[in-house]
Scaffold this motif. Structure first.
Motif, PDB file in Angstrom:
ATOM      1  N   GLN A 176       0.844  -1.196   0.000  1.00 39.18           N
ATOM      2  CA  GLN A 176       0.000   0.000   0.000  1.00 39.18           C
ATOM      3  C   GLN A 176       0.879   1.246   0.000  1.00 39.18           C
ATOM      4  N   VAL A 177       0.586   2.175  -0.933  1.00 42.34           N
ATOM      5  CA  VAL A 177       1.251   3.485  -0.963  1.00 42.34           C
ATOM      6  C   VAL A 177       0.144   4.532  -0.856  1.00 42.34           C
ATOM      7  N   GLN A 178       0.189   5.312   0.231  1.00 43.31           N
ATOM      8  CA  GLN A 178      -0.889   6.260   0.522  1.00 43.31           C
ATOM      9  C   GLN A 178      -0.293   7.646   0.733  1.00 43.31           C
ATOM     10  N   ASP A 179      -0.953   8.666   0.144  1.00 40.89           N
ATOM     11  CA  ASP A 179      -0.480  10.047   0.343  1.00 40.89           C
ATOM     12  C   ASP A 179      -1.652  10.943   0.693  1.00 40.89           C
TER      13      ASP A 179
ATOM     14  N   GLU B  56      -7.718   4.201  -4.855  1.00 45.02           N
ATOM     15  CA  GLU B  56      -8.805   4.964  -4.242  1.00 45.02           C
ATOM     16  C   GLU B  56      -8.301   6.395  -4.080  1.00 45.02           C
ATOM     17  N   SER B  57      -9.122   7.363  -4.456  1.00 41.53           N
ATOM     18  CA  SER B  57      -8.669   8.756  -4.384  1.00 41.53           C
ATOM     19  C   SER B  57      -9.856   9.686  -4.228  1.00 41.53           C
ATOM     20  N   SER B  58      -9.598  10.810  -3.545  1.00 40.29           N
ATOM     21  CA  SER B  58     -10.606  11.858  -3.385  1.00 40.29           C
ATOM     22  C   SER B  58      -9.918  13.203  -3.526  1.00 40.29           C
ATOM     23  N   PRO B  59     -10.494  14.118  -4.298  1.00 42.91           N
ATOM     24  CA  PRO B  59      -9.879  15.449  -4.471  1.00 42.91           C
ATOM     25  C   PRO B  59      -9.703  16.156  -3.129  1.00 42.91           C
ATOM     26  N   GLY B  60      -8.516  16.699  -2.913  1.00 45.53           N
ATOM     27  CA  GLY B  60      -8.235  17.448  -1.693  1.00 45.53           C
ATOM     28  C   GLY B  60      -7.948  16.582  -0.485  1.00 45.53           C
TER      29      GLY B  60
ATOM     30  N   THR C  15      -4.637   6.474  -2.545  1.00 50.32           N
ATOM     31  CA  THR C  15      -4.099   5.221  -2.007  1.00 50.32           C
ATOM     32  C   THR C  15      -4.054   4.182  -3.118  1.00 50.32           C
ATOM     33  N   PHE C  16      -2.856   3.636  -3.375  1.00 47.51           N
ATOM     34  CA  PHE C  16      -2.680   2.524  -4.312  1.00 47.51           C
ATOM     35  C   PHE C  16      -2.501   1.249  -3.492  1.00 47.51           C
ATOM     36  N   ARG C  17      -3.261   0.199  -3.865  1.00 42.47           N
ATOM     37  CA  ARG C  17      -3.149  -1.100  -3.190  1.00 42.47           C
ATOM     38  C   ARG C  17      -2.798  -2.168  -4.209  1.00 42.47           C
ATOM     39  N   ILE C  18      -1.733  -2.881  -3.912  1.00 40.37           N
ATOM     40  CA  ILE C  18      -1.246  -3.948  -4.791  1.00 40.37           C
ATOM     41  C   ILE C  18      -1.339  -5.263  -4.028  1.00 40.37           C
TER      42      ILE C  18
END
Length: 728
Positions: A658-661, A710-714, A718-721
């Motif tokens: 998981q890479v989340q920002d 999964e992403s939301s503006p502002g 999150t990328f899940r592999i």
């Protein structure tokens, strides 16, 4: 004349008085005795005068009489406690006595005693006291509850057992009506019993009361009337606590009923014989089998009812169990009923119990099954025979050769459970069990596993064996290996999937060639036609050359992109994989970007256990993580400090990355269909060609993984592999 008359009067009065009057000196010698002594004690006057009165006193009473003689010396008159005086016939009589000191009277000069025989009164009192003592012992010390009720039914007294058993004290119940302590359903019966006892009729009955803790007690009550002046003035109530007895009786009844229900519901015929060989019980199955009502058999002798049985093995076995007390079971063909019967004979205290089953059909089926088994043992297909619950009874040699499981290993096992494995479809298992319950023949294909763990596809043809009632008795399963066909189908499906993917990639390449590659080539061709016509020293010539250089650089970039894609998609991608430590490679990626991260004032948090390992291509994993972390830095938000979470964990299915920002984020409804396509960009404020995420997805899929976002503006992205658990 008057004095003589008075003296004669008093003398006559004394001599004929009922009381015994004597005069004694201080030592107790009689000086005078009235004639009434002879009436009461049979002594004559002359027998007593001059004798000492103390010689006639009972030894046990003598001390108190002496004490009274001593006391009267200083008193004018005393009352002596009752004492026993010896009658002339040798018996003892109780006397009451009053002693008067008349020593100073010159005419008397001694102690005057007035005595009266009170023997009957003393004995009556003793009898009364003894009766009272008996009553108190019976009342207060009785182990059962004892009440005394008055004519109105009010409680007057209770014994200690009442308090011990009900916790009510005497103060709790005094002057309370007995109905206050009864369970309401028993009030009417108790009142009727009380009316009978008041009428003088003793009565016994059972009732229920409520104790102080509101618990129900069962009592067995005896009511006894107390008569006085020819009428009942009170009632004695003796109550025995039979609560436990009632509970035991109820339990016994329930157990008896339960036992009768159990015996009656036994599907096998069951009957009991006493030591005189008479029926004492026969259940419904027995009555139904012989079409005889059970009650018609009770107390009838079995050998008289069925004389032909005397020559059977059953007869001798019954004698054996009756004499030895050892249970046994056996089978026998009974000629009168033309049936093969299985018997179980058990001893008990009063005789024997017999349980039997008609196994004629079962024996025939068994013979048929043995013939089928002979055939099944010779076939090349695997054959399984199970009971009605699906437990294995037999497998043939071909099954053992096919799966590696012997008949002993499969015996009483569930073949579905034994042969399924990690990749066996749960939906197929559920459907198989559903079809088994329908009781119809069917065929299914199922991925199974050999004992060695090797996969094997099988076609199962399952046929239920039904009894006459239509109930499933057994299952016969034909087990055919179809692995070659199924694996060929899987390979064909994989090839088809690969063709679909290649077709999709071809469309991507067509896009690159038709758009990205053609555009710079067309520009270069146009510029090469213009350049000869321009003045080499003029500004237009320099501009054309600069544009030609840009087109060449753009063409080179497109060719580099094609090279990267072909390095993943091409045939040289079949190089060997290696074991990758995810913590180690994650650390390398973070360290390679540490300066960039510091420059943008961001932080990278890593949650990767040192023991997580992945089988794959190290270069791909490095590229995937590097691309995702770089994108997180590139598309950060200026409104908050950048924070990136790089996390890896072991799951039930495999490994999750998981890479989340907390960066700019994206509108997934708008970009979901294009996010992993070539040359698709969703933020135009930074440089890029839209190749990174396409390469990430291609590298993930090349190693058998999946990626989603999964992403939301502002808020952030999150990328899940996920990489499935790898198996040998």
């Amino acid at each position: 004349m008057g004095n003589n008359l008075t003296q004669e009067f008093y003398s006559s009065l004394i001599q004929n008085s009922h009381d015994m009057i004597t005069i004694m000196d201080p030592e107790g010698f009689y000086k005078y005795v009235s004639n009434s002594v002879e009436q009461h004690l049979s002594y004559t006057v002359t027998e007593l005068i001059g004798n000492n009165a103390l010689h006639h006193i009972h030894p046990d009473d003598l001390p108190q009489v002496l004490e009274s003689l001593h006391a009267v010396k200083n008193e004018s008159q005393i009352k002596v406690k009752p004492f026993r005086y010896l009658h002339k016939n040798g018996s003892w009589r109780w006397l009451s006595c009053i002693a008067t000191n008349m020593l100073e009277n010159p005419a008397i000069g001694g102690y005057v005693t007035n005595s009266r025989d009170i023997t009957e009164e003393v004995e009556t009192e003793a009898l009364r006291q003894r009766s009272e003592a008996y009553y108190k012992a019976l009342f207060f010390n009785h182990a059962d509850l004892v009440f005394t009720l008055n004519e109105a039914g009010l409680i007057q007294d209770i014994n200690e057992s009442v308090t011990r058993i009900t916790n009510y004290t005497a103060a709790d119940v005094k002057d309370k009506h007995f109905v206050n302590f009864l369970e309401s359903a028993y009030t009417e019966e108790a009142i009727e019993a009380f009316r009978k006892i008041i009428a003088g009729v003793a009565h016994n009955f059972e009732t229920k009361i409520v104790d102080k803790q509101q618990q129900i007690l069962d009592l067995s009550i005896s009511l006894v009337p107390v008569w006085l002046d020819n009428r009942v003035t009170a009632v004695h109530c003796i109550a025995k606590d039979i609560t436990q007895v009632k509970i035991s009786e109820k339990l016994q009844k329930e157990q008896t009923a339960q036992l009768n229900n159990i015996l009656g519901s036994i599907t096998e015929a069951f009957f009991a014989l006493n030591k005189q060989w008479c029926f004492t019980y026969a259940n419904k199955a027995f009555a139904s089998y012989f079409n005889i009502p059970s009650e018609h058999l009770i107390n009838r002798n079995i050998w008289q009812e069925s004389p032909d049985l005397v020559h059977s093995l059953f007869y001798h076995k019954c004698l054996q169990v009756m004499s030895t007390g050892v249970a046994l079971e056996f089978e026998e063909y009974i000629e009168p009923i033309k049936a093969t019967t299985h018997y179980k004979i058990y001893p008990f205290v009063d005789g024997i119990a017999v349980c039997f089953t008609d196994i004629t059909a079962k024996k025939a089926a068994q013979d048929t099954l043995e013939k089928l088994s002979l055939v099944a043992s010779k076939t090349t297909n695997g054959v399984i025979i199970t009971d009605k619950k699906g437990k294995v009874e037999w497998v043939n040699n071909s099954f053992t050769l096919l799966t590696g499981y012997s008949n002993a290993e499969m015996l009483q096992q569930d073949p579905i459970t034994m042969l399924q494995g990690p990749e066996t479809s749960e939906a197929d298992i559920r459907n198989l069990k559903r079809l088994l319950g329908l009781g119809i023949p069917f065929s299914e294909e199922l991925l199974s596993y050999k004992k060695s763990g090797e996969k094997v596809w099988v076609a199962t043809d399952i046929t239920p064996i039904l009894n006459e009632a239509g109930t499933i008795e057994k299952y016969i399963v034909i087990y055919t290996d179809i692995s070659d066909r199924k694996f060929a189908e899987e390979k064909l499906l994989q090839m088809n999937e690969n063709l679909v993917m290649q077709n999709r990639d071809l469309q991507q390449f067509t896009y690159i060639v038709s758009h990205n590659l053609r555009a710079p080539v067309a520009n270069m061709m146009g510029l090469t036609k213009i350049l000869p016509k321009l003045d080499t020293g003029g500004p237009s010539y320099a501009t054309a050359l600069a544009n030609l250089d840009k087109s060449a650089l753009r063409l080179d970039a497109v060719i580099c992109d094609l090279s990267k894609i072909l390095s993943i998609k091409g045939p040289d991608n079949a190089e060997a994989t290696e074991t990758i430590n995810l913590q180690s490679i994650s650390t390398e990626v973070i360290q390679s970007l540490v300066e960039t991260t510091i420059a943008v004032k961001g932080t990278i948090e890593m949650l990767v256990d040192k023991d997580i390992h992945l089988q794959g291509k190290r270069a791909y994993i490095y590229s995937i993580l590097h691309n995702l972390v770089t994108n997180a830095i590139k598309y950060r938000s200026e409104e908050r400090p950048l924070h990136i979470l790089l996390k890896a964990e072991q799951t039930n299915d495999g490994i999750s990355l998981q890479v989340q920002d907390n960066g700019l984020g994206m509108d997934m409804q708008a970009v979901d269909q294009h996010i992993f396509k070539l040359y698709k960009r969703f933020h135009v404020h930074t440089e890029g060609r839209g190749l990174g995420l396409y390469l990430v997805k291609s590298q993930v899929e090349a190693m058998g993984g999946t990626i989603n976002v999964e992403s939301s503006p502002g808020i952030g992205t999150t990328f899940r592999i996920c990489f499935k658990r790898q198996r040998a």
